[in-house]
Write an enzyme that holds these catalytic residues in place. Structure first.
Site, PDB file in Angstrom:
ATOM      1  N   SER A   8      18.284   1.346   7.121  1.00  0.00           N
ATOM      2  CA  SER A   8      17.815   2.374   6.196  1.00  0.00           C
ATOM      3  C   SER A   8      18.981   2.815   5.334  1.00  0.00           C
ATOM      4  CB  SER A   8      17.247   3.565   6.980  1.00  0.00           C
ATOM      5  OG  SER A   8      16.859   4.590   6.090  1.00  0.00           O
ATOM      6  N   HIS A  33      16.221  -1.567   3.567  1.00  0.00           N
ATOM      7  CA  HIS A  33      15.131  -0.594   3.447  1.00  0.00           C
ATOM      8  C   HIS A  33      15.559   0.558   2.557  1.00  0.00           C
ATOM      9  CE1 HIS A  33      11.548   1.601   4.805  1.00  0.00           C
ATOM     10  NE2 HIS A  33      12.332   2.675   4.909  1.00  0.00           N
ATOM     11  N   ASP A  35      14.411   4.124   0.713  1.00  0.00           N
ATOM     12  CA  ASP A  35      13.483   5.255   0.680  1.00  0.00           C
ATOM     13  C   ASP A  35      13.528   5.947  -0.676  1.00  0.00           C
ATOM     14  OD1 ASP A  35      12.374   5.327   3.384  1.00  0.00           O
ATOM     15  OD2 ASP A  35      14.401   5.807   4.043  1.00  0.00           O
ATOM     16  N   MET A  37      11.827   9.190  -2.549  1.00  0.00           N
ATOM     17  CA  MET A  37      11.082  10.426  -2.282  1.00  0.00           C
ATOM     18  C   MET A  37      11.027  11.280  -3.550  1.00  0.00           C
ATOM     19  SD  MET A  37      12.893  11.462   1.322  1.00  0.00           S
ATOM     20  CE  MET A  37      13.846  10.212   2.191  1.00  0.00           C
ATOM     21  N   HIS A  66      10.197   1.942   0.076  1.00  0.00           N
ATOM     22  CA  HIS A  66       9.247   2.808   0.775  1.00  0.00           C
ATOM     23  C   HIS A  66       8.965   3.989  -0.140  1.00  0.00           C
ATOM     24  CE1 HIS A  66       8.570   5.623   4.506  1.00  0.00           C
ATOM     25  NE2 HIS A  66       7.476   5.467   3.783  1.00  0.00           N
ATOM     26  N   MET A  68       7.655   7.158  -0.769  1.00  0.00           N
ATOM     27  CA  MET A  68       7.170   8.428  -0.214  1.00  0.00           C
ATOM     28  C   MET A  68       6.951   9.382  -1.377  1.00  0.00           C
ATOM     29  SD  MET A  68       9.345   8.925   3.298  1.00  0.00           S
ATOM     30  CE  MET A  68      10.863   8.081   2.867  1.00  0.00           C
ATOM     31  N   MET A 137       5.373   5.383  11.003  1.00  0.00           N
ATOM     32  CA  MET A 137       6.392   6.430  10.996  1.00  0.00           C
ATOM     33  C   MET A 137       6.376   7.103  12.367  1.00  0.00           C
ATOM     34  SD  MET A 137       7.655   6.046   8.032  1.00  0.00           S
ATOM     35  CE  MET A 137       8.814   7.411   8.183  1.00  0.00           C
ATOM     36  N   ASP A 173       9.642   3.064  11.947  1.00  0.00           N
ATOM     37  CA  ASP A 173      10.673   3.773  11.196  1.00  0.00           C
ATOM     38  C   ASP A 173      10.760   5.205  11.702  1.00  0.00           C
ATOM     39  OD1 ASP A 173      12.385   4.907   9.369  1.00  0.00           O
ATOM     40  OD2 ASP A 173      11.132   4.540   7.612  1.00  0.00           O
TER      41      ASP A 173
END
Length: 220
Positions: A8, A33, A35, A37, A66, A68, A137, A173
């Site tokens: 991550s 990975h 993220d 957001m 990912h 989000m 998650m 995750d």
């Protein structure tokens, strides 16, 4: 059983991000990975586009994103153009998740759904024919360093029963420690997103850690 290792990058050293990517790549990372957001779907802001671009140009390995964020369908083309190989959406954040997943595949990318701890398998079963990955998650999304939520194990076990029928891979995750990797791998989980519980901020090198985590038996 092969274990897919996915650092991550939210937990990486941002002062030396390119160096971290190179070391993780050499150590045997399978998927980087990322993220993203928006401060709305989750109460935090994640990595920026420049971070994504830096990671993408620094490795030939797979890079996932990912999302989000609310209305992820509005952004899948952009991340496809930036070089994402796998695009995860949260069905709860998308009015038409089937359309978005179909769009991801039409762009030649692999489609994934991420499901929150409070999202039941029954609500996403109709999406399973459209995905390549299901990421469970195991903490509430948005922040690193949380405690693993044990009740998500039942959800994982149900997805293991479904994965051969629908031909997807199961990822997890959130607070994934070496102990959780061994346990969940034995259940049937394919891949692990790793943060501070197993990979970052340790005294050992990335090579030593990832080599050990990929072994069939972590503990004797």
């Amino acid at each position: 059983m092969r274990r897919i290792i996915c650092p991550s990058m939210m937990c990486a050293d941002f002062a030396n991000l390119e160096k971290d990517v190179e070391e993780l790549d050499k150590a045997g990372t399978d998927i980087f990975h990322m993220d993203i957001m928006d401060g709305c779907f989750v109460p935090n802001f994640g990595m920026g586009l420049q971070d994504f671009e830096l990671v993408r140009k620094s490795t030939d390995k797979l890079v996932d994103v990912h999302l989000m964020i609310m209305n992820p369908g509005n952004y899948v083309e952009m991340f496809s153009e930036l070089g994402a190989d796998i695009i995860y959406i949260h069905p709860e954040a998308d009015i038409h998740p089937t359309r978005t997943l179909d769009k991801i595949r039409s762009l030649g990318k692999r489609a994934g759904i991420a499901i929150n701890p409070g999202t039941s398998v029954s609500t996403i079963t109709d999406l399973l024919p459209l995905v390549d990955y299901v990421m469970v998650m195991t903490v509430n999304p948005g922040f690193a360093g949380q405690k693993y939520l044990d009740f998500t194990d039942q959800k994982i076990e149900r997805l293991v029963e479904l994965k051969e029928e629908f031909n997807f891979e199961i990822m997890v995750d959130g607070a994934i420690s070496p102990e959780k990797i061994e346990k969940l791998s034995n259940i049937g989980v394919d891949g692990f997103v790793l943060g501070t519980s197993a990979l970052f901020g340790k005294e050992e090198s990335y090579n030593e850690i990832i080599s050990r985590l990929k072994k069939d038996k972590l503990f004797v």
